[in-house]
Design an enzyme around this catalytic site. Sequence first.
Site, PDB file in Angstrom:
ATOM      1  N   ASP A 206      52.136  86.913 117.406  1.00  0.00           N
ATOM      2  CA  ASP A 206      52.956  87.772 118.262  1.00  0.00           C
ATOM      3  C   ASP A 206      52.045  88.660 119.099  1.00  0.00           C
ATOM      4  O   ASP A 206      52.177  89.882 119.112  1.00  0.00           O
ATOM      5  CB  ASP A 206      53.905  88.614 117.385  1.00  0.00           C
ATOM      6  CG  ASP A 206      54.946  89.352 118.205  1.00  0.00           C
ATOM      7  OD1 ASP A 206      55.066  89.076 119.411  1.00  0.00           O
ATOM      8  OD2 ASP A 206      55.624  90.240 117.650  1.00  0.00           O
ATOM      9  N   PHE A 207      51.092  88.021 119.797  1.00  0.00           N
ATOM     10  CA  PHE A 207      50.175  88.768 120.653  1.00  0.00           C
ATOM     11  C   PHE A 207      50.937  89.260 121.892  1.00  0.00           C
ATOM     12  O   PHE A 207      51.591  88.475 122.584  1.00  0.00           O
ATOM     13  CB  PHE A 207      49.014  87.886 121.097  1.00  0.00           C
ATOM     14  CG  PHE A 207      47.989  87.629 120.025  1.00  0.00           C
ATOM     15  CD1 PHE A 207      48.231  87.967 118.705  1.00  0.00           C
ATOM     16  CD2 PHE A 207      46.772  87.042 120.340  1.00  0.00           C
ATOM     17  CE1 PHE A 207      47.286  87.734 117.726  1.00  0.00           C
ATOM     18  CE2 PHE A 207      45.814  86.811 119.369  1.00  0.00           C
ATOM     19  CZ  PHE A 207      46.081  87.149 118.052  1.00  0.00           C
ATOM     20  N   GLU A 208      50.812  90.523 122.173  1.00  0.00           N
ATOM     21  CA  GLU A 208      51.464  91.100 123.334  1.00  0.00           C
ATOM     22  C   GLU A 208      50.449  91.923 124.125  1.00  0.00           C
ATOM     23  O   GLU A 208      49.264  91.979 123.777  1.00  0.00           O
ATOM     24  CB  GLU A 208      52.652  91.965 122.891  1.00  0.00           C
ATOM     25  CG  GLU A 208      53.721  91.176 122.132  1.00  0.00           C
ATOM     26  CD  GLU A 208      54.895  92.021 121.680  1.00  0.00           C
ATOM     27  OE1 GLU A 208      54.997  93.186 122.115  1.00  0.00           O
ATOM     28  OE2 GLU A 208      55.711  91.516 120.880  1.00  0.00           O
ATOM     29  N   GLY A 209      50.913  92.579 125.199  1.00  0.00           N
ATOM     30  CA  GLY A 209      50.034  93.445 125.972  1.00  0.00           C
ATOM     31  C   GLY A 209      48.872  92.693 126.577  1.00  0.00           C
ATOM     32  O   GLY A 209      49.022  91.628 127.162  1.00  0.00           O
TER      33      GLY A 209
ATOM     34  N   GLN B 199      60.404  85.470 123.500  1.00  0.00           N
ATOM     35  CA  GLN B 199      61.271  86.645 123.506  1.00  0.00           C
ATOM     36  C   GLN B 199      62.061  86.682 124.823  1.00  0.00           C
ATOM     37  O   GLN B 199      61.542  87.127 125.842  1.00  0.00           O
ATOM     38  CB  GLN B 199      60.453  87.916 123.347  1.00  0.00           C
ATOM     39  CG  GLN B 199      59.631  87.980 122.074  1.00  0.00           C
ATOM     40  CD  GLN B 199      58.755  89.216 122.013  1.00  0.00           C
ATOM     41  OE1 GLN B 199      59.118  90.279 122.525  1.00  0.00           O
ATOM     42  NE2 GLN B 199      57.592  89.085 121.378  1.00  0.00           N
TER      43      GLN B 199
END
Length: 592
Positions: A374-377, A465
């Site tokens: 769930d890597f974000e940013g 998402q």
Amino acid sequence: MNLRKLAAVAVLALGGTVLAASPARAANIATNPGFENDLAGWTCTASSGAAAVSSPVHGGSKALQATPAGSDTARCQQTVSVKPSSSYSLSAWVRGGYVFLGVSGTGTTDQSTWTSSPSAYSQLTRTFTTGASTTSVTIHVNGWYGQGAYQADDIVLDGEAGQGQGQPPTAPTGLAATVNGTNVALTWSPPQSSTVTGYNVYRDGAKVGSPTTAAYADAPGMGPHTYQVSAFNPTGESARSAPVSVAIGDPPPVRRTLVGYLHASFANGSGYVRMADVPNEWDFVNLSFGEPTSVTSGDIRFRRCPVAECPGVESDADFIAAIRAKQALGKKVLISIGGQNGQVQLAGTAARDKFVESVSAIIDRYGLDGLDVDFEGHSLYLNAGDTDLAAPTTPVIVNLISALKTLKARYGARFVLTMAPETFFVQLGYRFYGPGANGSADQRAGSYLPVIHALRDDLTLLHVQDYNSGPITGLDGQYHTMGNADFHVAMTDMLLAGFPIAGDPNNLFPALRPEQVAIGLPAATYAGNGFTSVAEVHKAFDCLVKGTGCGPYKPRGVYPNLRGLMSWSINWDRYDSFEFSRNHRAYLNGLG
């Protein structure tokens, strides 16, 4: 010394033919005793031509054959860990002009015996007791000068193994297979009194996995298959176990899946939910979150929510017991890495290796089924000039791909790998892919695409998402806005139909299999921007799975095996009186 004199001396040395009583049988602690694994565990003299042959054999399918040459008696030997001041029995079935069996380094009286049996196998046996400080002995078989080839088989060193790693483990026993649809669950008994680092699983003669526990899950495909398993430690690999065979028929219908994130390391307004209290409607439970010690360290830590922050949090023992109970029901429990506050950048190989090590430690500690990414940013981005989807060069992407493939290889087919990117990192790549495409020095839009592309054959589920997003262009060239059926149909169709990237028809994002895709949604209006009502979600699913009730966007195909739904989160669902899980579980069950 001639052979007649040698025979007389040997009989005198043995005190005639009366042998001491054998100790009670404990276990055969010799490695590869029947040479079924060729010469593994044995060291033979260089000029002996030693090999495992298929005839003549005493038992199994192979036996040792070696040939004395000149002053070389064709000795084959192995060193075995033993216990001090303990009794052992050594035996072997041998065939040849003169064949010897012996043991040295006992710390008491070394033993040797021989026989002449050129036309049939004959058994040799000796017993001995180890000295007070003896921790290993060397057993051997050999022929005699000028006597031609000999054979040896089914060599047994009976007694208790030592505690060191001076020898490879003995072979695992009790291999059993359970077939569930197209999946095979293997279990076995670890070697007794052996130090084991891990196991190698063989399907139809080829190694398919190296688990660290005595269990393995495989999805071998249709047809008959045969499995064996071996054990290994730093010294070497054991012989393979007795084989077990299975037959795989047609796959069952796809199981519709609900994926939920569980706030396991933090509290917020939704409240804490104990693992044991997670409703059975959820098939995948993603523990949120494992986070890095720093953005670039690759060192991932999972901290259970403290009591002060999460009143009623269970103990680690109860948490693990609840995980086992869920798994016994067929549920999957994963560690999710990243989240909104957990930026992870594997910019170097040291960070990559630390990521693999630390994630493995979390999986092993809690007995988890796999990993959710769930890597974000700013965790993923593309460097200038990196525009080839199939051959990325940006280190943070290359190292993530390598790390995930290493984890998959370490745990084998049972390893569950899921990803939960935002639409910005996937579908937005349809218009913006490659650095500078939207005027920036580096490019994040679509930066998950090379990772998904590289892991497409290993990926269990992708659940983008479909929330917290601006308008996205679909394959129809129109903008689609979140919160309605059309948005979910358009976003999901892009994953299932595939699409060209940045207008380049030769740089295609390949279509994923429908059973690899779930739709990501907030569980309640306060769980994320872009909440979609139950009725609109079902409308989208009907359009994609049945081809009915579609709105303005018409998907490129019908996808009966679309896997299911993902939600943020289980905690918010409970806060909202389980509206998400109960309504959508009933709907998915009704689809068959």
